[in-house]
Design an enzyme around this catalytic site. Sequence first.
Site, short mmCIF file in Angstrom:
data_model
loop_
_atom_site.label_atom_id
_atom_site.label_comp_id
_atom_site.label_asym_id
_atom_site.label_seq_id
_atom_site.Cartn_x
_atom_site.Cartn_y
_atom_site.Cartn_z
N THR A 108 0.82 -1.20 0.00
CA THR A 108 0.00 0.00 0.00
C THR A 108 0.86 1.26 0.00
O THR A 108 1.99 1.25 0.52
CB THR A 108 -0.90 0.00 1.27
OG1 THR A 108 -1.46 1.31 1.44
CG2 THR A 108 -0.12 -0.32 2.53
N TYR A 166 -1.58 0.03 10.24
CA TYR A 166 -1.89 -0.65 8.97
C TYR A 166 -0.68 -0.59 8.04
O TYR A 166 -0.22 -1.63 7.51
CB TYR A 166 -3.10 0.03 8.30
CG TYR A 166 -3.35 -0.42 6.88
CD1 TYR A 166 -3.83 -1.68 6.60
CD2 TYR A 166 -3.06 0.44 5.81
CE1 TYR A 166 -4.02 -2.09 5.28
CE2 TYR A 166 -3.26 0.04 4.50
CZ TYR A 166 -3.75 -1.22 4.23
OH TYR A 166 -3.94 -1.62 2.93
#
Length: 331
Positions: free
Chosen positions: A117, A141
């Site tokens: 990501t 995350y």
Amino acid sequence: MTVLVTGGAGYIGSHMVLALRDAGREVVVLDNLSTGFRWAVHPEAAFVEGDCGDEALLGKVIREHGVDAIVHFAGSIVVPDSVADPLGYYLNNTVRSRALIAAAVANGVPRFLFSSTAAVYGDAKESPIVEAAPLDPVSPYGTSKLMTEMMLRDTARAHPLKYVALRYFNVAGADPAGRSGQSSPRATHLIKVATQAALGERTHLDVFGTDYPTPDGTCLRDYIHVSDLARAHVLALDYLAAGGESTVFNCGYGRGYSVLEVIEAVKRVSGVDFPVNHAPRRAGDPAALVAGAGRIRETLGWKPEFDHLDTIVAHALAWERSLAARRQAAE
Ligand SMILES: NC(=O)c1ccc[n+]([C@@H]2O[C@H](COP(=O)([O-])OP(=O)(O)OC[C@H]3O[C@@H](n4cnc5c(N)ncnc54)[C@H](O)[C@@H]3O)[C@@H](O)[C@H]2O)c1
Ligand SMILES: O=c1ccn([C@@H]2O[C@H](COP(=O)(O)OP(=O)(O)O[C@H]3O[C@H](CO)[C@H](O)[C@H](O)[C@H]3O)[C@@H](O)[C@H]2O)c(=O)[nH]1
């Protein structure tokens, strides 16, 4: 030979299975259905309901299906949830990925793709962001994903495993043929939420922050069509199969749109002028995230087909309408 797709019942994974089947590949999906849907699994893919941290199950699946490549989408994806429950995120995204990588090594799987990501860059100082930019995630995350990238890097140095980590920017849109889309009722992503507002499923849309140092004061993001992203994964598998070295690719188009530009596009494409409120900034949102997207084009020869905001929105809207029809039919 067969591709094992973890998270293949989810949004991006289900599009990857479509792209693989469209390319004539055999596929086995492993998913625990925590956020995915059984009906979203391609009818021509084998399906195993289970956890990507279950090393014994993974070994069995790899051997029984003759798996020669793993594409790992399974994971938890909501940034604010990761701030509230960091250990849950490190368990599901990092610890369970370790088990999957270990199963790949133990069973001699030579190729591995990983869903990473743009969150690994954190609050980037430069825009566009190239792969060599500093890695400094600002959420658990992002850290959970970066740790998995590091495990893959070190494992590939020690074992005959080659990998590609794909760092997605903002994934949006739906299969142009209407076979899959973003189906989670809890989704927080801008284009999804805006299409729901256009269809009257939400009363309004909040714009989180209008005082960013950007041209119109709202955040800039690089929106990539999910089917272009899936095709990039198929090319990355071919690249590894042809002897390509382990590497990392940004996945985006290299162009940023503001939140207000996205809202205008959804209003334009849907023909609905839904209410929009200005709200305070959302914690953890960087002002601009735009991909330096040259490496993936040069290395894989990837050429996007849907690099147009209105097309992305039109496909997302069509999928949202089909979900509404599906719900009505079930009532
Ligand atoms: N959606 C985005 O914009 C975006 C951006 C960057 C990266 N990613 C990454 O892409 C991947 C897929 O995201 P998505 O948007 O399709 O999310 P999603 O929630 O739709 O899909 C995730 C899938 O993984 C499954 N899953 C979760 N934990 C599992 C486990 N322990 N074992 C087996 N299955 C499990 C879920 O049931 C679901 O089907 C994730 O790894 C995410 O971090 C997504
Ligand atoms: O109702 C909404 C929803 C979003 N936004 C804004 O729209 C932009 C895009 O937000 P999204 O929630 O659609 O996406 P993010 O950029 O927050 O997140 C994406 O990028 C992250 C990396 O930073 C992670 O990879 C994550 O999984 C991925 O969806 C942000 O400025 C956000 O504040 C709004 O104004 N209103």
